[in-house]
Design an enzyme around this catalytic site. Sequence first.
Site, PDB file in Angstrom:
ATOM      1  N   ASP A   7      -1.778  -0.760  -1.250  1.00  0.00           N
ATOM      2  CA  ASP A   7      -1.350   0.395  -0.913  1.00  0.00           C
ATOM      3  C   ASP A   7      -2.523   1.427  -1.361  1.00  0.00           C
ATOM      4  O   ASP A   7      -2.930   2.387  -0.548  1.00  0.00           O
ATOM      5  CB  ASP A   7       0.147   1.090  -1.270  1.00  0.00           C
ATOM      6  CG  ASP A   7       1.051   0.592  -0.363  1.00  0.00           C
ATOM      7  OD1 ASP A   7       1.080   0.643   0.806  1.00  0.00           O
ATOM      8  OD2 ASP A   7       2.117   0.608  -0.999  1.00  0.00           O
ATOM      9  N   ILE A   8      -2.924   1.420  -2.417  1.00  0.00           N
ATOM     10  CA  ILE A   8      -3.752   2.348  -2.954  1.00  0.00           C
ATOM     11  C   ILE A   8      -5.370   2.096  -2.287  1.00  0.00           C
ATOM     12  O   ILE A   8      -5.869   2.903  -1.770  1.00  0.00           O
ATOM     13  CB  ILE A   8      -3.985   2.083  -4.712  1.00  0.00           C
ATOM     14  CG1 ILE A   8      -2.780   2.795  -5.301  1.00  0.00           C
ATOM     15  CG2 ILE A   8      -5.223   2.683  -5.022  1.00  0.00           C
ATOM     16  CD1 ILE A   8      -2.808   2.443  -6.799  1.00  0.00           C
TER      17      ILE A   8
END
Lengths: 410, 410
Positions: B167-168
């Site tokens: 996600d990051i």
Amino acid sequence: MLEQPLPLAGMRVVEVSSFVAAPLGGMTLAQLGAEVIRVDPIGGAPDHRRWPLAPSGTSLYWAGLNKGKKSVSVDFRSTEGRALVTRLVTDSGPDGGIVLTNAVGRRWLEYDALVEHRPDLIHVQIEGHYDGTPAVDYTVNAAIGFPMVTGPEGHADPVNHVLPAWDIACGLYSALGILGADRQRRVTGRGQRMSVALYDVALAAAGNLGFLAEAQINRVVRRRYGNYLYGGFARDFTTRDGGRVMVVALTKRHWADLLVATDLVDVVDALEKSLGVDFSTEDDRFEYREVLAGLLSRWFSRTDLVDVKTALTGTSLLWSTYNTFAELVTEDSPSRAMVAENPMMGVVDQPGVGRHLAPGLPVAIEGATREPVRAPVLGEHTDSVLGGLGLSTAELADLHSRGVIRGNAQ
Amino acid sequence: MLEQPLPLAGMRVVEVSSFVAAPLGGMTLAQLGAEVIRVDPIGGAPDHRRWPLAPSGTSLYWAGLNKGKKSVSVDFRSTEGRALVTRLVTDSGPDGGIVLTNAVGRRWLEYDALVEHRPDLIHVQIEGHYDGTPAVDYTVNAAIGFPMVTGPEGHADPVNHVLPAWDIACGLYSALGILGADRQRRVTGRGQRMSVALYDVALAAAGNLGFLAEAQINRVVRRRYGNYLYGGFARDFTTRDGGRVMVVALTKRHWADLLVATDLVDVVDALEKSLGVDFSTEDDRFEYREVLAGLLSRWFSRTDLVDVKTALTGTSLLWSTYNTFAELVTEDSPSRAMVAENPMMGVVDQPGVGRHLAPGLPVAIEGATREPVRAPVLGEHTDSVLGGLGLSTAELADLHSRGVIRGNAQ
């Protein structure tokens, strides 16, 4: 359809780097269309032979993190060599003058030295801590707290994650810094001095995701939850034939679909009524995760993987089998097609490695290529890049003979 | 010194998002100086109450990932509400017309619908897979292979890392796509349609780091090495008093310093001679990692943490104690000062949460602020942002009364 130029066409970046963060930042800019020149000391930086290695000794790691760059090899200890790197930075046109580095202790590469020659310099220094003290992904990870919440429930010792996640994020932040500064330079004409500390990247993630606030505000010491998702319902399950599946139910619909697929609607309904809870809420699903997982694991353990796939396919549920890296790329693996057919993937023919599947940029840009470009061989572009500075063939030959520069043939 | 404007000053981004990737991408652009307007359905997106929660029920997770944005709340099911969001995108000046979203199944938010109203639209769609099928960090992680190499040696089951690393990275790639497209639009006047798939982000990392090539070229199925670093020497050690330290020796100098600090120079020298190996090379250090760790652990296990720190401080060695998140922020912890004094960190006063330490941008930009800005309350900027589109007070009141828009007071 005619291919469009990539977004960063025209931009020139000089990278003096090693390991993951800075090389990934530079590679990402190259994949977005910039001309990225990685300048290495003769013989290569400390990452040049980093594992994993191909049978020839060529580093698969280096090849993976330097795709699409140009490589120039210069003796950093020689005044002439340093002057050539400085000229590469400063004599690089209006879209150049951009430096990305994680080198430390090289004064001639720092902002203060280079800005003397190019006032609109854009310079990103990647470092361990903001005060310049060193750190690497593994030490930063230990310092921030993730190894204390990763790993099997009840496991007492820290579990480091293997993915160098902080290096990756740090490299991407450094590229963002460069693109932000490039935009500002186009507007104002001013350059920019920036730094990105690996520790700060990890600390920011811990803060952004609520881990720090939870500790400070709620005074909670977060513990390990194994492969459960904190605050929701997700876990891995083993099928009758030993398959392993990760299942994630984030929404009411996911949860409802999971109960239908596993024939647990009535059982869970009765459980909800007797306990006075509502498993359509994430809070209650997390609270009773072990009970729910216990019921679900009975279904998985009596169902073969192929039937699990049939039951879950077409539902809203988020799920995946687990793969090894080998299962993604070996010829006879059923998972290989999904990887090989991915439009981001292509085959590169890397000297010392051979033809293999490699990724391009994970951003799909309509009309533009995503084809991966192989990494250079160390020094492959020494002559062509320095020739672009106006050095004559005779001058290059002289620099070669005196060991100031090196090509890939030597 | 007068503070400089941030690099993206003037840029306007409309974000329709949930969870981590898109919100982090938008927050990063906001931290770089863009005006980022997160538009949510009335009552909030599925991440609005996501754990961890403050005692008030306010999500620490949502507050962490939406810092420095404006919040507009609109009924997405109403034609009028959708038209307002479209106008927010299209009537946003030459530096606007930028959309970042992970919403799926909302045709009116897609590139094709919006480009009709704004030909130079820049649009990034975050998705699970490149073909639009859904996936989340936890399923992508299982699919790519990292859980099979993470965790204690000999552990049989997959170990998911807790950090939502995909996600990051996906959020940062989406922000990079926007900045690349913005640059191209300044040069050519053309907009851009882009997408970033979470699965592709993870697959690219596996490829970039050499995991895929190792499996394909070397036919190796990588196994777990616990907290050892593959291809080098690093591991965690326990001190006599139960402290835990991560130690990384990447270079010859690190290794030499480690042997001096732990009084093992002579023993390791004798071992090298008798085995016919050279522990100044990473290959041999990795090959004999258990022998070397066995010798080192004897020193650590008879030394108190305070003395370990004394012995390692001032050497070139990379090392860190392990911390919990709580140890970074609780008042009486020795680690807190290092976090609280970090120039990236500041105190924000978040409604529903209170005053707490929060991170700003992990890129330090000379002369510009890094102070974190608190997250908005849902709908906090509905009136001011829509007022900026030219809606009168009476029109806003009418939209409120009919439930098309909502502010934070309701």
